[in-house]
Design an enzyme around this catalytic site. Sequence first.
Site, PDB file in Angstrom:
ATOM      1  CG  HIS A  87      34.409  34.257  43.082  1.00 38.31           C
ATOM      2  ND1 HIS A  87      34.148  34.856  41.862  1.00 38.31           N
ATOM      3  CD2 HIS A  87      34.331  32.906  42.874  1.00 38.31           C
ATOM      4  CE1 HIS A  87      33.881  33.903  40.968  1.00 38.31           C
ATOM      5  NE2 HIS A  87      33.997  32.712  41.545  1.00 38.31           N
ATOM      6  CG  HIS A 112      37.557  30.011  40.214  1.00 35.68           C
ATOM      7  ND1 HIS A 112      36.961  28.877  39.674  1.00 35.68           N
ATOM      8  CD2 HIS A 112      36.536  30.817  40.593  1.00 35.68           C
ATOM      9  CE1 HIS A 112      35.659  29.013  39.721  1.00 35.68           C
ATOM     10  NE2 HIS A 112      35.368  30.170  40.270  1.00 35.68           N
ATOM     11  CG  HIS A 117      37.592  37.410  34.095  1.00 34.45           C
ATOM     12  ND1 HIS A 117      36.629  38.343  33.786  1.00 34.45           N
ATOM     13  CD2 HIS A 117      38.236  37.142  32.937  1.00 34.45           C
ATOM     14  CE1 HIS A 117      36.691  38.635  32.487  1.00 34.45           C
ATOM     15  NE2 HIS A 117      37.653  37.911  31.949  1.00 34.45           N
ATOM     16  CG  HIS A 141      33.383  28.983  43.290  1.00 38.07           C
ATOM     17  ND1 HIS A 141      32.903  30.018  42.519  1.00 38.07           N
ATOM     18  CD2 HIS A 141      32.630  28.981  44.413  1.00 38.07           C
ATOM     19  CE1 HIS A 141      31.901  30.603  43.147  1.00 38.07           C
ATOM     20  NE2 HIS A 141      31.705  29.986  44.297  1.00 38.07           N
ATOM     21  CD  GLU A 187      30.835  34.452  42.171  1.00 39.10           C
ATOM     22  OE1 GLU A 187      30.826  33.291  41.702  1.00 39.10           O
ATOM     23  OE2 GLU A 187      30.675  35.457  41.482  1.00 39.10           O
ATOM     24  CB  THR A 226      28.998  33.040  39.094  1.00 40.21           C
ATOM     25  OG1 THR A 226      30.432  32.913  39.168  1.00 40.21           O
ATOM     26  CG2 THR A 226      28.331  32.066  40.040  1.00 40.21           C
TER      27      THR A 226
HETATM   28  N1  LIG Z   1      32.261  30.818  39.349  1.00 41.18           N
HETATM   29  S1  LIG Z   1      32.552  30.102  37.947  1.00 41.18           S
HETATM   30  O1  LIG Z   1      32.956  28.740  38.171  1.00 41.18           O
HETATM   31  O2  LIG Z   1      31.382  30.242  37.094  1.00 41.18           O
HETATM   32  C1  LIG Z   1      33.860  30.960  37.176  1.00 41.18           C
HETATM   33  C2  LIG Z   1      33.942  32.340  37.282  1.00 41.18           C
HETATM   34  F1  LIG Z   1      33.032  33.045  37.998  1.00 41.18           F
HETATM   35  C3  LIG Z   1      34.957  33.037  36.645  1.00 41.18           C
HETATM   36  F2  LIG Z   1      35.008  34.380  36.744  1.00 41.18           F
HETATM   37  C4  LIG Z   1      35.920  32.371  35.899  1.00 41.18           C
HETATM   38  S2  LIG Z   1      37.145  33.261  35.043  1.00 41.18           S
HETATM   39  C5  LIG Z   1      36.151  34.070  33.810  1.00 41.18           C
HETATM   40  C6  LIG Z   1      35.896  33.139  32.650  1.00 41.18           C
HETATM   41  C7  LIG Z   1      37.175  32.934  31.935  1.00 41.18           C
HETATM   42  C8  LIG Z   1      37.841  34.037  31.407  1.00 41.18           C
HETATM   43  C9  LIG Z   1      39.052  33.848  30.744  1.00 41.18           C
HETATM   44  C10 LIG Z   1      39.591  32.561  30.637  1.00 41.18           C
HETATM   45  C11 LIG Z   1      40.899  32.358  29.920  1.00 41.18           C
HETATM   46  O3  LIG Z   1      41.414  33.343  29.354  1.00 41.18           O
HETATM   47  O4  LIG Z   1      41.412  31.213  29.975  1.00 41.18           O
HETATM   48  C12 LIG Z   1      38.913  31.458  31.163  1.00 41.18           C
HETATM   49  C13 LIG Z   1      37.698  31.668  31.836  1.00 41.18           C
HETATM   50  C14 LIG Z   1      35.863  30.982  35.800  1.00 41.18           C
HETATM   51  F3  LIG Z   1      36.816  30.351  35.086  1.00 41.18           F
HETATM   52  C15 LIG Z   1      34.851  30.259  36.432  1.00 41.18           C
HETATM   53  N2  LIG Z   1      34.787  28.878  36.304  1.00 41.18           N
HETATM   54  C16 LIG Z   1      34.910  28.255  35.019  1.00 41.18           C
HETATM   55  C17 LIG Z   1      33.864  28.853  34.079  1.00 41.18           C
HETATM   56  C18 LIG Z   1      34.340  29.018  32.656  1.00 41.18           C
HETATM   57  C19 LIG Z   1      34.042  27.868  31.724  1.00 41.18           C
HETATM   58  C20 LIG Z   1      34.056  26.484  32.318  1.00 41.18           C
HETATM   59  C21 LIG Z   1      35.395  26.047  32.881  1.00 41.18           C
HETATM   60  C22 LIG Z   1      35.490  25.853  34.367  1.00 41.18           C
HETATM   61  C23 LIG Z   1      34.719  26.762  35.231  1.00 41.18           C
HETATM   62 ZN   LIG Z   2      33.601  30.884  40.802  1.00 40.03          ZN
END
Ligand SMILES: NS(=O)(=O)c1c(F)c(F)c(SCCc2ccc(C(=O)O)cc2)c(F)c1NC1CCCCCCC1
Ligand SMILES: [Zn+2]
Length: 256
Positions: A94, A92, A66, A117, A104, A198
């Site tokens: 976007h 990470h 992602h 982010h 975003e 998000t």
């Molecule tokens: N903009 S955000 O901060 O909401 C965000 C995104 F938009 C994101 F798209 C992501 S990645 C998608 C979620 C995800 C998918 C797979 C795995 C894995 O296989 O380890 C882990 C996570 C992503 F990791 C995050 N941030 C993460 C949200 C997931 C759960 C909390 C951990 C830290 C923040």
């Molecule tokens: Zn993000």
Amino acid sequence: GPHAGTSPHADVAQWASMFPDCGGQMQSPINIDTSSTSVSLELQPVELAGYRLDPREQLRLENNGHTVVLELPSSLTIASGYPQEYRASQLHLHWGSPEGPGSEHTVDGRRYDGELHVVYYNPSYQSIKEAMRQPGGLAVLAAFLQVGPEDNEHYQPLLEQLPEVQEKGKKTTVDGFDIKGLLPTSLSRYYRYSGSLTTPPCYQTVNWTVFNQTVLLSQKQISLLETTLQGDHEELLQNNFRPTQSLHGRKVLASF
Ligand SMILES: NS(=O)(=O)c1c(F)c(F)c(SCCc2ccc(C(=O)O)cc2)c(F)c1NC1CCCCCCC1
Ligand SMILES: [Zn+2]
């Protein structure tokens, strides 16, 4: 921008059926309408601590299908600018595609080329897994990435490793470097609002900071981000941004 159905990050009704918070009234990202923000003089400059990571420290970089995620040590903290201290979890990005930008958040309807982010959690909880379920449990510092005239050296430690994590699930390590260099030079001008993750589970527990000053990367660096990583089924990972969500009456504060 994403074509219907091809965006790996499409925010379709199915999210809300599987993850109820995704249909909530405090969702992110949002469009920031600068004519309706309120200045709050209580919003102090954001100050980071522990951001000069030792080059002997190995940070894990992963393509999770992602986005590309850099794990951060919890010694990296937000020292001021928030009601209490927060500890870093990960950062990470976007981005869009060669066809269009991929931030975003938008500002007055303008979408920027990309968005960084940096995700932090409230250390009064045992872990981020616990914190992300609690109000005020998370803080995310967001910075817009914009095409500028030259390479941004601070982003090279990340971008030069992208070919190593081209496929979904691939991991590599990055030597510790100055994380603050990824953010704008001014951390005193920002927007602040209460929102959510998000991505599912879309928990409405994020205290958002969106910096006013953008970060400039070269076209070459932005293009590398847009054309290197693969998501599911070896498709290019592009346009991994969620559509902007309604404010539902929320106020957006400005520190300037
Ligand atoms: N903009 S955000 O901060 O909401 C965000 C995104 F938009 C994101 F798209 C992501 S990645 C998608 C979620 C995800 C998918 C797979 C795995 C894995 O296989 O380890 C882990 C996570 C992503 F990791 C995050 N941030 C993460 C949200 C997931 C759960 C909390 C951990 C830290 C923040
Ligand atoms: Zn993000």
